[in-house]
Design a protein around this motif. Structure first.
Motif, PDB file in Angstrom:
ATOM      1  N   LEU A   1       0.825  -1.203   0.000  1.00  0.00           N
ATOM      2  CA  LEU A   1       0.000   0.000   0.000  1.00  0.00           C
ATOM      3  C   LEU A   1       0.866   1.262   0.000  1.00  0.00           C
ATOM      4  O   LEU A   1       0.567   2.236  -0.707  1.00  0.00           O
ATOM      5  N   ALA A   2       1.941   1.253   0.767  1.00  0.00           N
ATOM      6  CA  ALA A   2       2.844   2.405   0.803  1.00  0.00           C
ATOM      7  C   ALA A   2       3.543   2.600  -0.543  1.00  0.00           C
ATOM      8  O   ALA A   2       3.756   3.740  -0.970  1.00  0.00           O
ATOM      9  N   ILE A   3       3.880   1.521  -1.224  1.00  0.00           N
ATOM     10  CA  ILE A   3       4.510   1.609  -2.541  1.00  0.00           C
ATOM     11  C   ILE A   3       3.591   2.337  -3.512  1.00  0.00           C
ATOM     12  O   ILE A   3       4.035   3.190  -4.294  1.00  0.00           O
ATOM     13  N   GLY A   4       2.302   2.026  -3.481  1.00  0.00           N
ATOM     14  CA  GLY A   4       1.354   2.712  -4.357  1.00  0.00           C
ATOM     15  C   GLY A   4       1.321   4.209  -4.097  1.00  0.00           C
ATOM     16  O   GLY A   4       1.347   5.018  -5.033  1.00  0.00           O
ATOM     17  N   ALA A   5       1.289   4.595  -2.843  1.00  0.00           N
ATOM     18  CA  ALA A   5       1.286   6.026  -2.500  1.00  0.00           C
ATOM     19  C   ALA A   5       2.607   6.682  -2.909  1.00  0.00           C
ATOM     20  O   ALA A   5       2.625   7.807  -3.429  1.00  0.00           O
ATOM     21  N   ASN A   6       3.708   5.989  -2.688  1.00  0.00           N
ATOM     22  CA  ASN A   6       5.017   6.534  -3.054  1.00  0.00           C
ATOM     23  C   ASN A   6       5.180   6.672  -4.561  1.00  0.00           C
ATOM     24  O   ASN A   6       5.838   7.599  -5.036  1.00  0.00           O
ATOM     25  N   TRP A   7       4.606   5.761  -5.322  1.00  0.00           N
ATOM     26  CA  TRP A   7       4.668   5.837  -6.793  1.00  0.00           C
ATOM     27  C   TRP A   7       4.064   7.159  -7.263  1.00  0.00           C
ATOM     28  O   TRP A   7       4.666   7.890  -8.038  1.00  0.00           O
ATOM     29  N   VAL A   8       2.885   7.464  -6.757  1.00  0.00           N
ATOM     30  CA  VAL A   8       2.214   8.700  -7.160  1.00  0.00           C
ATOM     31  C   VAL A   8       3.033   9.920  -6.725  1.00  0.00           C
ATOM     32  O   VAL A   8       3.283  10.825  -7.526  1.00  0.00           O
ATOM     33  N   GLY A   9       3.478   9.941  -5.480  1.00  0.00           N
ATOM     34  CA  GLY A   9       4.240  11.081  -4.975  1.00  0.00           C
ATOM     35  C   GLY A   9       5.566  11.284  -5.679  1.00  0.00           C
ATOM     36  O   GLY A   9       5.936  12.411  -6.030  1.00  0.00           O
TER      37      GLY A   9
END
Length: 187
Positions: A53-61
């Motif tokens: 889940l954190a990877i998904g947020a980091n991808w966008v950021g």
């Protein structure tokens, strides 16, 4: 150097957002449905879920802010490369947790958090930043890939345009205004 520092700080802010997601989800799962009392492999599974889940947020950021100025060829290629680096970084955190919990026998919630969210996160963050910067979001790599693709379309798949880096291909040169040559004018 200033650009690198600015980029690293933005990476840190994005990573902090990912950390909040990762730690919150990990601990929520670790003390409820994925507790070691309920499921022996629970802490490792909780870490994989929370980090995903954190990877998904980091991808966008990272794509929209940290490395937004990088000239990139395509989101699909970049997304695959980001996923590869992120999964390798996740493996570092999971490995730290596994060694601490199953090999060294530190099974408390605090020990699991230190192993994965302090040691694993620090090691994984340096690994990910380096590979994101020099491989995934590398601006020169994206420009070269875009020019290579255009050259393949124009020249065919078997031929390639060869030229010094940084030169504009001829099809991108725009016309300049004409110059009147008075010395060769017939009166």
């Amino acid at each position: 150097m200033r650009k690198l520092l600015s980029q690293f700080l933005r990476f840190g802010v994005v990573g902090l957002g990912g950390l909040v997601i990762d730690v919150a989800v990990f601990n929520l799962l670790r003390i409820t449905i994925l507790s070691p009392d309920v499921l022996h492999e629970g802490p490792v599974i909780a870490k994989i879920i929370s980090t995903t889940l954190a990877i998904g947020a980091n991808w966008v950021g990272n794509r929209r802010w940290t490395f937004a100025t990088a000239g990139r060829a395509g989101a699909a290629r970049e997304g695959i490369e980001f996923a590869i680096v992120s999964v390798a970084g996740m493996a570092i955190g999971v490995l730290c947790l596994w060694v601490s919990h199953y090999v060294l026998g530190y099974t408390s919630l605090l020990a699991d958090n230190i192993a994965t969210n302090v040691v694993g996160l620090a090691l994984g963050a340096f690994f990910r930043f380096a590979l994101y910067r020099w491989w995934v979001f590398n601006p020169s790599r994206g420009v070269l890939a875009a020019e290579h693709t255009a050259a393949d379309v124009v020249l065919g798949a078997t031929q390639r345009a060869i030229g010094p880096a940084g030169f504009t291909p001829l099809h991108r040169v725009q016309a300049v205004s004409t110059v009147e040559d008075r010395a060769h004018r017939n009166d």
